[in-house]
Design a protein around this motif. Structure first.
Motif, PDB file in Angstrom:
ATOM      1  N   VAL A   1       1.001  -1.154   0.037  1.00 26.50           N
ATOM      2  CA  VAL A   1      -0.071   0.083  -0.037  1.00 26.50           C
ATOM      3  C   VAL A   1       0.752   1.199  -0.002  1.00 26.50           C
ATOM      4  N   ASN A   2       0.799   2.369  -0.845  1.00 25.06           N
ATOM      5  CA  ASN A   2       1.302   3.361  -0.935  1.00 25.06           C
ATOM      6  C   ASN A   2       1.002   4.246   0.374  1.00 25.06           C
ATOM      7  N   ASP A   3       1.682   4.820   0.939  1.00 23.49           N
ATOM      8  CA  ASP A   3       1.503   5.707   2.084  1.00 23.49           C
ATOM      9  C   ASP A   3       0.990   7.127   1.736  1.00 23.49           C
ATOM     10  N   PHE A   4       1.674   7.566   0.478  1.00 22.61           N
ATOM     11  CA  PHE A   4       1.367   8.710  -0.076  1.00 22.61           C
ATOM     12  C   PHE A   4       1.738   8.654  -1.597  1.00 22.61           C
ATOM     13  N   CYS A   5       1.255   9.651  -2.293  1.00 22.92           N
ATOM     14  CA  CYS A   5       1.377   9.895  -3.747  1.00 22.92           C
ATOM     15  C   CYS A   5       1.747  11.367  -4.191  1.00 22.92           C
ATOM     16  N   VAL A   6       3.075  11.795  -3.921  1.00 19.91           N
ATOM     17  CA  VAL A   6       3.316  13.148  -4.175  1.00 19.91           C
ATOM     18  C   VAL A   6       3.355  13.420  -5.619  1.00 19.91           C
ATOM     19  N   ALA A   7       2.356  14.314  -6.099  1.00 21.90           N
ATOM     20  CA  ALA A   7       2.073  14.488  -7.379  1.00 21.90           C
ATOM     21  C   ALA A   7       3.401  14.788  -8.414  1.00 21.90           C
TER      22      ALA A   7
ATOM     23  N   LEU B   1       3.872  15.332 -15.434  1.00 26.60           N
ATOM     24  CA  LEU B   1       2.845  14.272 -16.168  1.00 26.60           C
ATOM     25  C   LEU B   1       1.465  14.920 -16.056  1.00 26.60           C
ATOM     26  N   SER B   2       0.739  14.461 -17.260  1.00 25.44           N
ATOM     27  CA  SER B   2      -0.761  14.792 -17.019  1.00 25.44           C
ATOM     28  C   SER B   2      -1.507  14.348 -16.069  1.00 25.44           C
ATOM     29  N   ASP B   3      -2.457  15.272 -15.588  1.00 26.46           N
ATOM     30  CA  ASP B   3      -3.201  14.899 -14.416  1.00 26.46           C
ATOM     31  C   ASP B   3      -4.375  13.960 -15.312  1.00 26.46           C
ATOM     32  N   THR B   4      -4.970  13.029 -14.185  1.00 24.16           N
ATOM     33  CA  THR B   4      -5.982  12.272 -14.477  1.00 24.16           C
ATOM     34  C   THR B   4      -7.090  12.073 -13.812  1.00 24.16           C
ATOM     35  N   PRO B   5      -8.264  11.448 -13.957  1.00 26.02           N
ATOM     36  CA  PRO B   5      -9.454  11.663 -13.101  1.00 26.02           C
ATOM     37  C   PRO B   5      -9.291  11.262 -11.720  1.00 26.02           C
ATOM     38  N   SER B   6      -8.132  10.275 -11.449  1.00 21.28           N
ATOM     39  CA  SER B   6      -7.869   9.786  -9.954  1.00 21.28           C
ATOM     40  C   SER B   6      -6.603  10.596  -9.432  1.00 21.28           C
ATOM     41  N   GLY B   7      -6.220  11.728 -10.159  1.00 12.84           N
ATOM     42  CA  GLY B   7      -5.203  12.368  -9.715  1.00 12.84           C
ATOM     43  C   GLY B   7      -3.880  12.393 -10.744  1.00 12.84           C
ATOM     44  N   TYR B   8      -2.897  12.887 -10.294  1.00  8.09           N
ATOM     45  CA  TYR B   8      -1.556  13.148 -10.881  1.00  8.09           C
ATOM     46  C   TYR B   8      -0.969  11.647 -10.513  1.00  8.09           C
ATOM     47  N   PRO B   9       0.010  10.932 -11.518  1.00 11.70           N
ATOM     48  CA  PRO B   9       0.928   9.821 -11.367  1.00 11.70           C
ATOM     49  C   PRO B   9       1.991  10.464 -10.113  1.00 11.70           C
ATOM     50  N   CYS B  10       2.307   9.470  -9.458  1.00 15.33           N
ATOM     51  CA  CYS B  10       3.218   9.575  -8.299  1.00 15.33           C
ATOM     52  C   CYS B  10       4.647   9.690  -8.825  1.00 15.33           C
ATOM     53  N   LYS B  11       5.179  10.640  -8.017  1.00 18.97           N
ATOM     54  CA  LYS B  11       6.842  11.173  -8.357  1.00 18.97           C
ATOM     55  C   LYS B  11       7.295   9.923  -7.315  1.00 18.97           C
ATOM     56  N   LYS B  12       8.598   9.801  -8.042  1.00 19.68           N
ATOM     57  CA  LYS B  12       9.226   8.276  -7.368  1.00 19.68           C
ATOM     58  C   LYS B  12       9.726   8.733  -5.999  1.00 19.68           C
ATOM     59  N   ALA B  13       9.386   7.743  -5.420  1.00 19.58           N
ATOM     60  CA  ALA B  13       9.745   7.811  -3.938  1.00 19.58           C
ATOM     61  C   ALA B  13      11.389   8.219  -3.443  1.00 19.58           C
TER      62      ALA B  13
END
Length: 208
Positions: free
Chosen positions: A19-25, A29-41
């Motif tokens: 499970v991802n603890d967070f997903c810093v945008a 990259l392009s925004d999506t209906p579920s949010g931005y893709p995650c920046k590499k941890a």
């Protein structure tokens, strides 16, 4: 007897670990209906989780004598996927945040300084408004028209939180009078006199 339990525990532990603890945008990259893709941890630091923009007063030298400083996902990528965001309101004496909606989120406002007359209109057209003093909190349900007015003598500072990283914003006056919607259509749909519509379009930069 214990083997199935141990296997189940191992499977659950494995699923929780993924499970991802967070997903810093990653705003590149392009925004999506579920949010931005995650920046590499591996690229993240503590600085990615801190935003200092709300410590600076907004510029209120404008038509509405007010400023909104957002900390939405575009300004604060750490809120991506968390269902939260914030903002700062600065309202000079005589200023107003005009009637508007946030299509994507409910809002909670806390008054830090000054006196605010704030309210919203329900879908049944019932009006709820109240004078807010320092420390008072008011909620504005998602999608409903609402406003904030500086009803005191000094300046107002308030902070707002939203139930979305991208709450959206539509200001009613701008939607009607700051675009190319023809005066005839505005007149028919609002019952306003054409001269009033044209005057408001002139003030807000609309055409038609």
């Amino acid at each position: 007897m214990y083997l199935p339990i141990l296997i189940l525990f191992a499977l659950l532990s494995s699923s929780y670990a993924s499970v991802n603890d967070f997903c810093v945008a990653d705003l590149k990259l392009s925004d999506t209906p579920s949010g931005y893709p995650c920046k590499k941890a591996s690229m993240l630091t503590e600085k990615d989780f801190v935003y200092s923009g709300l410590g600076i007063a907004g510029n209120t030298t404008n038509l509405i004598k007010a400023a909104v400083t957002p900390a939405f996902v575009a300004q604060f990528p750490a809120v991506n996927g968390l269902g939260i965001s914030l903002g700062r309101l600065d309202i000079a004496s005589g200023g107003v945040i005009p009637m508007h909606t946030h299509p994507g989120a409910s809002e909670v406002l806390v008054n830090i300084q000054g006196t605010i007359l704030a309210g919203f209109i329900s879908s049944a057209n019932k009006v709820y408004y109240k004078t807010l003093n320092k420390g008072d909190i008011m909620v504005f349900p998602q999608g409903l028209l609402h406003f904030q007015i500086n009803s005191g003598k000094g300046s107002v500072v308030a902070f707002v939180s939203f139930s979305s990283a991208s709450p959206g914003l539509q200001i009613t006056d701008f939607a009607l009078f700051a675009n190319e919607l023809p005066t005839e259509l505005v007149t028919k749909t609002t019952f306003l006199d054409p001269t009033v519509v044209k005057a408001l379009k002139k003030v807000l930069g609309g055409t038609g």
